[in-house]
Design a protein around this motif. Structure first.
Motif, PDB file in Angstrom:
ATOM      1  N   ASP A   4       0.864  -1.182   0.000  1.00  0.00           N
ATOM      2  CA  ASP A   4       0.000   0.000   0.000  1.00  0.00           C
ATOM      3  C   ASP A   4       0.904   1.237   0.000  1.00  0.00           C
ATOM      4  OD1 ASP A   4      -1.844   1.968   0.365  1.00  0.00           O
ATOM      5  OD2 ASP A   4      -2.967   0.920   1.932  1.00  0.00           O
ATOM      6  N   TYR A   5       1.227   1.744  -1.198  1.00  0.00           N
ATOM      7  CA  TYR A   5       2.197   2.834  -1.259  1.00  0.00           C
ATOM      8  C   TYR A   5       1.715   4.117  -0.586  1.00  0.00           C
ATOM      9  CZ  TYR A   5      -0.041   5.356  -5.176  1.00  0.00           C
ATOM     10  OH  TYR A   5      -0.894   6.085  -5.956  1.00  0.00           O
ATOM     11  N   PRO A   6       0.395   4.454  -0.609  1.00  0.00           N
ATOM     12  CA  PRO A   6      -0.006   5.666   0.118  1.00  0.00           C
ATOM     13  C   PRO A   6       0.329   5.602   1.606  1.00  0.00           C
ATOM     14  CG  PRO A   6      -1.719   5.035  -1.427  1.00  0.00           C
ATOM     15  CD  PRO A   6      -0.741   3.895  -1.377  1.00  0.00           C
ATOM     16  N   VAL A   7       0.126   4.440   2.203  1.00  0.00           N
ATOM     17  CA  VAL A   7       0.449   4.283   3.620  1.00  0.00           C
ATOM     18  C   VAL A   7       1.958   4.415   3.830  1.00  0.00           C
ATOM     19  CG1 VAL A   7       0.476   2.662   5.563  1.00  0.00           C
ATOM     20  CG2 VAL A   7      -1.566   2.858   4.117  1.00  0.00           C
ATOM     21  N   ALA A   8       2.729   3.776   2.952  1.00  0.00           N
ATOM     22  CA  ALA A   8       4.184   3.822   3.081  1.00  0.00           C
ATOM     23  C   ALA A   8       4.710   5.253   2.937  1.00  0.00           C
ATOM     24  CB  ALA A   8       4.830   2.917   2.038  1.00  0.00           C
ATOM     25  N   LEU A   9       4.189   5.985   1.959  1.00  0.00           N
ATOM     26  CA  LEU A   9       4.668   7.353   1.745  1.00  0.00           C
ATOM     27  C   LEU A   9       4.313   8.259   2.915  1.00  0.00           C
ATOM     28  CD1 LEU A   9       3.997   7.982  -2.064  1.00  0.00           C
ATOM     29  CD2 LEU A   9       6.075   7.158  -0.944  1.00  0.00           C
ATOM     30  N   LYS A  10       3.144   8.030   3.513  1.00  0.00           N
ATOM     31  CA  LYS A  10       2.786   8.815   4.697  1.00  0.00           C
ATOM     32  C   LYS A  10       3.717   8.495   5.855  1.00  0.00           C
ATOM     33  CE  LYS A  10      -2.137   9.609   3.768  1.00  0.00           C
ATOM     34  NZ  LYS A  10      -3.535   9.372   4.219  1.00  0.00           N
ATOM     35  N   MET A  54       6.707   7.502   5.715  1.00  0.00           N
ATOM     36  CA  MET A  54       8.055   7.962   5.412  1.00  0.00           C
ATOM     37  C   MET A  54       8.160   9.483   5.388  1.00  0.00           C
ATOM     38  SD  MET A  54       8.771   5.122   2.444  1.00  0.00           S
ATOM     39  CE  MET A  54      10.489   5.448   2.107  1.00  0.00           C
ATOM     40  N   GLY A  55       7.041  10.176   5.576  1.00  0.00           N
ATOM     41  CA  GLY A  55       7.070  11.628   5.716  1.00  0.00           C
ATOM     42  C   GLY A  55       6.929  12.427   4.439  1.00  0.00           C
ATOM     43  N   TYR A  56       6.567  11.774   3.342  1.00  0.00           N
ATOM     44  CA  TYR A  56       6.425  12.497   2.078  1.00  0.00           C
ATOM     45  C   TYR A  56       5.077  13.201   1.948  1.00  0.00           C
ATOM     46  CZ  TYR A  56      10.562   9.921   0.640  1.00  0.00           C
ATOM     47  OH  TYR A  56      11.831   9.414   0.566  1.00  0.00           O
ATOM     48  N   TYR A  57       4.108  12.750   2.679  1.00  0.00           N
ATOM     49  CA  TYR A  57       2.748  13.306   2.578  1.00  0.00           C
ATOM     50  C   TYR A  57       2.608  14.503   3.514  1.00  0.00           C
ATOM     51  CZ  TYR A  57      -2.386  13.394   2.474  1.00  0.00           C
ATOM     52  OH  TYR A  57      -3.704  13.768   2.319  1.00  0.00           O
ATOM     53  N   LYS A  58       2.118  15.621   2.950  1.00  0.00           N
ATOM     54  CA  LYS A  58       1.857  16.819   3.738  1.00  0.00           C
ATOM     55  C   LYS A  58       0.451  17.325   3.440  1.00  0.00           C
ATOM     56  CE  LYS A  58       6.690  18.394   3.694  1.00  0.00           C
ATOM     57  NZ  LYS A  58       7.595  19.526   3.358  1.00  0.00           N
ATOM     58  N   GLU A  59      -0.139  17.985   4.399  1.00  0.00           N
ATOM     59  CA  GLU A  59      -1.484  18.551   4.221  1.00  0.00           C
ATOM     60  C   GLU A  59      -1.372  19.908   3.523  1.00  0.00           C
ATOM     61  OE1 GLU A  59      -4.246  17.056   4.800  1.00  0.00           O
ATOM     62  OE2 GLU A  59      -3.643  15.343   6.043  1.00  0.00           O
ATOM     63  N   ASP A  60      -0.884  19.888   2.288  1.00  0.00           N
ATOM     64  CA  ASP A  60      -0.706  21.131   1.533  1.00  0.00           C
ATOM     65  C   ASP A  60      -2.039  21.743   1.118  1.00  0.00           C
ATOM     66  OD1 ASP A  60       2.187  21.315   1.365  1.00  0.00           O
ATOM     67  OD2 ASP A  60       2.101  19.559   0.060  1.00  0.00           O
ATOM     68  N   TYR A  61      -3.003  20.900   0.800  1.00  0.00           N
ATOM     69  CA  TYR A  61      -4.296  21.357   0.281  1.00  0.00           C
ATOM     70  C   TYR A  61      -5.430  20.590   0.955  1.00  0.00           C
ATOM     71  CZ  TYR A  61      -1.409  23.325  -3.453  1.00  0.00           C
ATOM     72  OH  TYR A  61      -0.455  24.025  -4.152  1.00  0.00           O
ATOM     73  N   ALA A  62      -6.629  21.083   0.779  1.00  0.00           N
ATOM     74  CA  ALA A  62      -7.801  20.365   1.285  1.00  0.00           C
ATOM     75  C   ALA A  62      -8.065  19.109   0.457  1.00  0.00           C
ATOM     76  CB  ALA A  62      -9.030  21.282   1.241  1.00  0.00           C
ATOM     77  N   LYS A 103      -7.164  15.742  -0.842  1.00  0.00           N
ATOM     78  CA  LYS A 103      -6.255  14.658  -0.467  1.00  0.00           C
ATOM     79  C   LYS A 103      -5.597  14.026  -1.683  1.00  0.00           C
ATOM     80  CE  LYS A 103      -8.648  13.466   3.837  1.00  0.00           C
ATOM     81  NZ  LYS A 103      -9.334  12.405   4.604  1.00  0.00           N
ATOM     82  N   GLU A 104      -6.280  14.057  -2.818  1.00  0.00           N
ATOM     83  CA  GLU A 104      -5.693  13.500  -4.042  1.00  0.00           C
ATOM     84  C   GLU A 104      -4.454  14.290  -4.455  1.00  0.00           C
ATOM     85  OE1 GLU A 104      -6.831  12.931  -8.782  1.00  0.00           O
ATOM     86  OE2 GLU A 104      -8.427  13.183  -7.299  1.00  0.00           O
ATOM     87  N   ILE A 105      -4.528  15.614  -4.374  1.00  0.00           N
ATOM     88  CA  ILE A 105      -3.373  16.442  -4.707  1.00  0.00           C
ATOM     89  C   ILE A 105      -2.258  16.220  -3.688  1.00  0.00           C
ATOM     90  CG2 ILE A 105      -2.516  18.817  -4.863  1.00  0.00           C
ATOM     91  CD1 ILE A 105      -5.209  19.602  -6.038  1.00  0.00           C
ATOM     92  N   ASN A 106      -2.619  16.107  -2.417  1.00  0.00           N
ATOM     93  CA  ASN A 106      -1.610  15.868  -1.384  1.00  0.00           C
ATOM     94  C   ASN A 106      -0.867  14.558  -1.616  1.00  0.00           C
ATOM     95  OD1 ASN A 106      -2.313  18.259  -0.119  1.00  0.00           O
ATOM     96  ND2 ASN A 106      -3.726  17.277   1.315  1.00  0.00           N
ATOM     97  N   MET A 107      -1.602  13.514  -2.027  1.00  0.00           N
ATOM     98  CA  MET A 107      -0.938  12.234  -2.285  1.00  0.00           C
ATOM     99  C   MET A 107      -0.082  12.320  -3.546  1.00  0.00           C
ATOM    100  SD  MET A 107       0.004   9.289  -1.497  1.00  0.00           S
ATOM    101  CE  MET A 107      -0.890   9.260   0.068  1.00  0.00           C
ATOM    102  N   ARG A 108      -0.556  13.036  -4.550  1.00  0.00           N
ATOM    103  CA  ARG A 108       0.264  13.219  -5.750  1.00  0.00           C
ATOM    104  C   ARG A 108       1.553  13.948  -5.386  1.00  0.00           C
ATOM    105  NH1 ARG A 108       1.284  16.730 -10.006  1.00  0.00           N
ATOM    106  NH2 ARG A 108       1.635  15.658 -11.998  1.00  0.00           N
ATOM    107  N   ASN A 109       1.468  14.960  -4.529  1.00  0.00           N
ATOM    108  CA  ASN A 109       2.670  15.664  -4.081  1.00  0.00           C
ATOM    109  C   ASN A 109       3.626  14.715  -3.361  1.00  0.00           C
ATOM    110  OD1 ASN A 109       1.822  18.101  -5.127  1.00  0.00           O
ATOM    111  ND2 ASN A 109       1.190  18.967  -3.155  1.00  0.00           N
ATOM    112  N   ALA A 110       3.078  13.787  -2.586  1.00  0.00           N
ATOM    113  CA  ALA A 110       3.919  12.812  -1.886  1.00  0.00           C
ATOM    114  C   ALA A 110       4.666  11.934  -2.885  1.00  0.00           C
ATOM    115  CB  ALA A 110       3.064  11.958  -0.953  1.00  0.00           C
ATOM    116  N   VAL A 111       3.972  11.523  -3.938  1.00  0.00           N
ATOM    117  CA  VAL A 111       4.616  10.728  -4.990  1.00  0.00           C
ATOM    118  C   VAL A 111       5.718  11.541  -5.662  1.00  0.00           C
ATOM    119  CG1 VAL A 111       4.266   9.610  -7.228  1.00  0.00           C
ATOM    120  CG2 VAL A 111       2.581   9.284  -5.397  1.00  0.00           C
TER     121      VAL A 111
END
Length: 217
Positions: free
Chosen positions: A2-8, A10-18, A20-28
């Motif tokens: 589950d890469y979304p869980v892994a990226l979160k 590992m600290g790549y996910y940030k609450e940049d926007y309301a 969540k799809e954009i936030n996950m794309r930013n993490a990628v």
């Protein structure tokens, strides 16, 4: 995996926007840039391979090989092929960031420049195609930070934020280097006037002694 869980985790996910799809794309995007992969926001086979390897690699270090830095102090290299901005100190990586570049990559000029101005909440003049936008406006295409390059005096080409978050990881601008707003705000605090900025394709940077070697190599 589950890469979304892994990226979160590992600290790549940030609450940049309301959104969540954009936030996950930013993490990628951030994961791809840190591992010198092609930055496109798509978590495909290569990104999966890198994540699998990274999860088993507790001793991970940036893969860059720098043989000819312009200074022993801070400087920037922008890899147009991979859409990665790297902030260095001498030969050591401090941080990597995903970017957007010119809608035709040739619009983003290759060369060796310096930072000649730093502006918070820059005003956008409209570029001859639209009405000007005030500094600090969420509609401003420059976002909330501008770092101007010495080419053409610092007002024509720069490193800046954005008002189109899905453009990061694509060829989208009129020639400037766009970043995620929270990333460029972080970088802005680190960058001084006269910081060297090298911009080139992957092969051109290698000629200059900067190899953004892939983590998978």
């Amino acid at each position: 995996m589950d890469y979304p869980v892994a990226l979160k985790e590992m600290g790549y996910y940030k609450e940049d926007y309301a959104d969540k799809e954009i936030n996950m794309r930013n993490a990628v995007l951030r994961f791809q840039s840190e591992h010198n992969l092609m930055v496109d926001g798509k978590f495909g086979e290569i990104s999966y391979r890198a994540l699998e390897k990274r999860l088993q690699d507790a001793d991970y270090q940036y893969a860059d090989v720098i043989t000819s830095p312009p200074t022993e102090q801070e400087w920037i290299a922008i890899n147009k092929t991979k859409r990665i901005l790297t902030f260095y100190k001498g030969t050591q990586v401090i941080k990597k960031y995903p970017i957007a570049q010119g809608k035709d990559p040739s619009y983003t000029p290759e060369g060796k420049y310096t930072i000649v101005n730093r502006i918070k909440n820059p005003r956008w003049g409209g570029a001859g195609i639209a009405a000007p936008v005030a500094g600090g406006s969420p509609k401003n295409p420059l976002g909330y930070r501008w770092m101007g390059l010495s080419l053409k005096g610092g007002g024509s080409y720069g490193i800046h934020g954005n008002n189109q978050p899905k453009s990061i990881g694509t060829d989208a601008s009129m020639g400037c280097v766009r970043m995620i707003n929270s990333d460029v705000e972080e970088l802005f605090e680190l960058v001084k006037l006269n910081t060297p900025v090298w911009i080139g394709t992957h092969e051109k940077l290698k000629e200059w002694g900067v190899h953004n070697k892939s983590y998978l190599n």
